[in-house]
Design a protein around this motif. Sequence first.
Motif, PDB file in Angstrom:
ATOM      1  N   VAL A 430       0.852  -1.189   0.000  1.00 32.78           N
ATOM      2  CA  VAL A 430       0.000   0.000   0.000  1.00 32.78           C
ATOM      3  C   VAL A 430       0.894   1.248   0.000  1.00 32.78           C
ATOM      4  O   VAL A 430       1.824   1.337   0.798  1.00 32.78           O
ATOM      5  N   SER A 431       0.563   2.165  -0.904  1.00 32.00           N
ATOM      6  CA  SER A 431       1.295   3.442  -0.972  1.00 32.00           C
ATOM      7  C   SER A 431       0.300   4.575  -1.207  1.00 32.00           C
ATOM      8  O   SER A 431      -0.781   4.381  -1.735  1.00 32.00           O
ATOM      9  N   ALA A 432       0.715   5.799  -0.775  1.00 34.11           N
ATOM     10  CA  ALA A 432      -0.107   6.978  -1.012  1.00 34.11           C
ATOM     11  C   ALA A 432       0.017   7.410  -2.470  1.00 34.11           C
ATOM     12  O   ALA A 432       0.830   6.879  -3.222  1.00 34.11           O
ATOM     13  N   LEU A 433      -0.811   8.412  -2.826  1.00 35.22           N
ATOM     14  CA  LEU A 433      -0.779   8.874  -4.217  1.00 35.22           C
ATOM     15  C   LEU A 433       0.548   9.544  -4.557  1.00 35.22           C
ATOM     16  O   LEU A 433       0.905   9.658  -5.727  1.00 35.22           O
ATOM     17  N   ASP A 434       1.275  10.067  -3.535  1.00 35.78           N
ATOM     18  CA  ASP A 434       2.591  10.660  -3.794  1.00 35.78           C
ATOM     19  C   ASP A 434       3.707   9.626  -3.660  1.00 35.78           C
ATOM     20  O   ASP A 434       4.880   9.999  -3.505  1.00 35.78           O
ATOM     21  N   HIS A 435       3.334   8.290  -3.714  1.00 37.26           N
ATOM     22  CA  HIS A 435       4.287   7.176  -3.702  1.00 37.26           C
ATOM     23  C   HIS A 435       4.969   6.966  -2.350  1.00 37.26           C
ATOM     24  O   HIS A 435       5.921   6.195  -2.263  1.00 37.26           O
ATOM     25  N   ALA A 446      -5.839   8.450   6.957  1.00 38.18           N
ATOM     26  CA  ALA A 446      -5.430   9.838   6.738  1.00 38.18           C
ATOM     27  C   ALA A 446      -5.191  10.122   5.265  1.00 38.18           C
ATOM     28  O   ALA A 446      -5.510  11.204   4.765  1.00 38.18           O
ATOM     29  N   ALA A 447      -4.651   9.135   4.549  1.00 36.92           N
ATOM     30  CA  ALA A 447      -4.389   9.343   3.116  1.00 36.92           C
ATOM     31  C   ALA A 447      -5.676   9.379   2.316  1.00 36.92           C
ATOM     32  O   ALA A 447      -5.806  10.117   1.348  1.00 36.92           O
ATOM     33  N   GLY A 448      -6.672   8.581   2.671  1.00 39.46           N
ATOM     34  CA  GLY A 448      -7.942   8.599   1.955  1.00 39.46           C
ATOM     35  C   GLY A 448      -7.875   7.767   0.691  1.00 39.46           C
ATOM     36  O   GLY A 448      -8.487   6.706   0.590  1.00 39.46           O
ATOM     37  N   PHE A 454       0.124  -5.024  -6.665  1.00 43.06           N
ATOM     38  CA  PHE A 454       0.188  -6.495  -6.784  1.00 43.06           C
ATOM     39  C   PHE A 454       1.362  -6.868  -7.665  1.00 43.06           C
ATOM     40  O   PHE A 454       2.028  -5.982  -8.231  1.00 43.06           O
ATOM     41  N   TYR A 455       1.622  -8.162  -7.769  1.00 40.23           N
ATOM     42  CA  TYR A 455       2.791  -8.586  -8.546  1.00 40.23           C
ATOM     43  C   TYR A 455       2.618  -8.273 -10.019  1.00 40.23           C
ATOM     44  O   TYR A 455       3.611  -8.103 -10.743  1.00 40.23           O
ATOM     45  N   ASP A 456       1.354  -8.165 -10.493  1.00 40.05           N
ATOM     46  CA  ASP A 456       1.144  -7.935 -11.921  1.00 40.05           C
ATOM     47  C   ASP A 456       0.614  -6.518 -12.211  1.00 40.05           C
ATOM     48  O   ASP A 456       0.141  -6.254 -13.293  1.00 40.05           O
ATOM     49  N   GLY A 457       0.687  -5.580 -11.243  1.00 35.82           N
ATOM     50  CA  GLY A 457       0.256  -4.200 -11.495  1.00 35.82           C
ATOM     51  C   GLY A 457      -0.302  -3.547 -10.235  1.00 35.82           C
ATOM     52  O   GLY A 457      -0.153  -4.094  -9.118  1.00 35.82           O
ATOM     53  N   LYS A 458      -0.934  -2.418 -10.379  1.00 36.88           N
ATOM     54  CA  LYS A 458      -1.487  -1.695  -9.226  1.00 36.88           C
ATOM     55  C   LYS A 458      -2.890  -1.216  -9.546  1.00 36.88           C
ATOM     56  O   LYS A 458      -3.261  -1.037 -10.708  1.00 36.88           O
ATOM     57  N   VAL A 459      -3.675  -1.022  -8.477  1.00 35.86           N
ATOM     58  CA  VAL A 459      -5.035  -0.496  -8.591  1.00 35.86           C
ATOM     59  C   VAL A 459      -5.205   0.601  -7.554  1.00 35.86           C
ATOM     60  O   VAL A 459      -4.520   0.602  -6.529  1.00 35.86           O
ATOM     61  N   ALA A 460      -6.146   1.511  -7.822  1.00 39.02           N
ATOM     62  CA  ALA A 460      -6.448   2.592  -6.874  1.00 39.02           C
ATOM     63  C   ALA A 460      -7.593   2.170  -5.960  1.00 39.02           C
ATOM     64  O   ALA A 460      -8.494   1.427  -6.367  1.00 39.02           O
ATOM     65  N   ALA A 461      -7.551   2.641  -4.727  1.00 37.71           N
ATOM     66  CA  ALA A 461      -8.587   2.281  -3.749  1.00 37.71           C
ATOM     67  C   ALA A 461      -8.883   3.483  -2.885  1.00 37.71           C
ATOM     68  O   ALA A 461      -8.021   4.345  -2.680  1.00 37.71           O
TER      69      ALA A 461
END
Length: 501
Positions: A430-435, A446-448, A454-461
């Motif tokens: 898990v990372s914030a939008l500013d990485h 707090a980040a919202g 994941f091993y094959d890419g990333k998704v926004a939540a």
Amino acid sequence: MDDSLSLDEKLLGGGLLAESGAGDNAAPLSVSEISGSLKRVVEDRFGYVRIRGEISGYKRAASGHVYLALKDDKALLDGVMWKGNAGRLPFQPEDGIEVVVSGKLTTYPGRSKYQVVIEKMELAGEGALMQLFEKLKAKLQGEGLFDQDRKRPIPFLPKTIGVVTSPTGSVIRDILHRLADRCPSHVIVWPVLVQGEGAAKQIAAAINGFSNMEDGGALVRPDLVIVARGGGSIEDLWSFNEEEVVRAVANCSIPVISAVGHETDTTLCDFAADLRAPTPTAAAEMAVPVRAEWLASLSETKARMARSVQRGFATAQERLEAQRRLMPALTDLLRPHQQRVDELSDGMKYAMGQNVAQARSRFSASEGALRPAMLRQRLDAAQGRLDRLDLPVTLVKRPLEDARQRLDSLWRLAQQVSPDGPLKRGYARVSALDHSFIGSREAAIAAGAVNLHFYDGKVAAQITDEPVASPKVTPKTTMPTAKSSATGIKKPPDDRQQDLF
């Protein structure tokens, strides 16, 4: 009270109380009544008087009324001049000045005294007028208004001239006529009264008006101001001796020429001005030069400049010709250098031939060592030395193997500590939008908005702190059974059987 007392005894104060006797018709008068009677008698008897005396105790009240006393060597008489008449005075009264006043006598019951109500005040002859003149002159001179260092130079050729004078007299015509004859100029006339009641105020206002004009206004600001009036007696010229006029001339921001009266006439305005002219016509002559004379002077100056330039040019030509004759010819100056160039050219050719010969000799000396047979022999000798060098293969392979093992160890260590290593085992990072890294629930809330790697890419939540209900799972009603290949009887599956994969 005894009635036997006579009238004389009663009048002599024989009794204690005031009583009216038989035949006494005169009632006692009050103080106001007797003061009023005296006032009527004095005003009826002296309804108009002319009194000559010396001013003493002169005072102008804040209301504008003037209070003073008139005296001679034996008596003193109080006087008052109301505001309306005081504002029309043709001069400024001062203590010690002898005057003749016109008015009427009256009484002042509040102080039991009589006084003269002045309606008109005049100086008692030219002697008193000259006395006032000298007194005011000494006062203004003491303030430095007549100092020579205050005088300013008159401009040589003023573009605009302001004239303060009467618009109907001969003075303005003489000034305009003389200006037209000498040098036509732009003239602005400020019309004023030059004598009589209110003349001093108008003259001072005109001078101050010219002084307060600004450059670039509706009217062109004058470069010079002329205050002019024709001749007359000292009484006729007195407006130009008034203090307000003299101060206006002294404080004017524009140079002023005073041209009041004739040559023998003198006013305080003449002392305060930057330049005094004997007559208004002379003031016009002093204000501008004669245009014809000026143009002639310019022409003469132009001709002199042309002659001077021509004379200088001729002199320069003569000097140049003389210098040219003294200088040698150009070919004479170049011949030694040309000869030197020829000598250097010949020497360069000889030197280049010598250098080529020496280079050819050195090349010939080295030519034998550069033959192919000699080069081949040296190459064979080097190959032989190389063949004699017997290097074991292990000396080369062992360092390479050690280096490969160290590289494998470092790579395995890097894979273990890599945050993306566990992702293939079902974890997510898990990372914030500013990485930036997020490692706690509070940081995620707090980040919202976060990124799930994941091993094959990333998704926004989108993160929320409210719990999410888990989906309902429907239990299986029947369990699959295994059939016997022989009997066809279904057997329950054996949980002890391991998965081959």
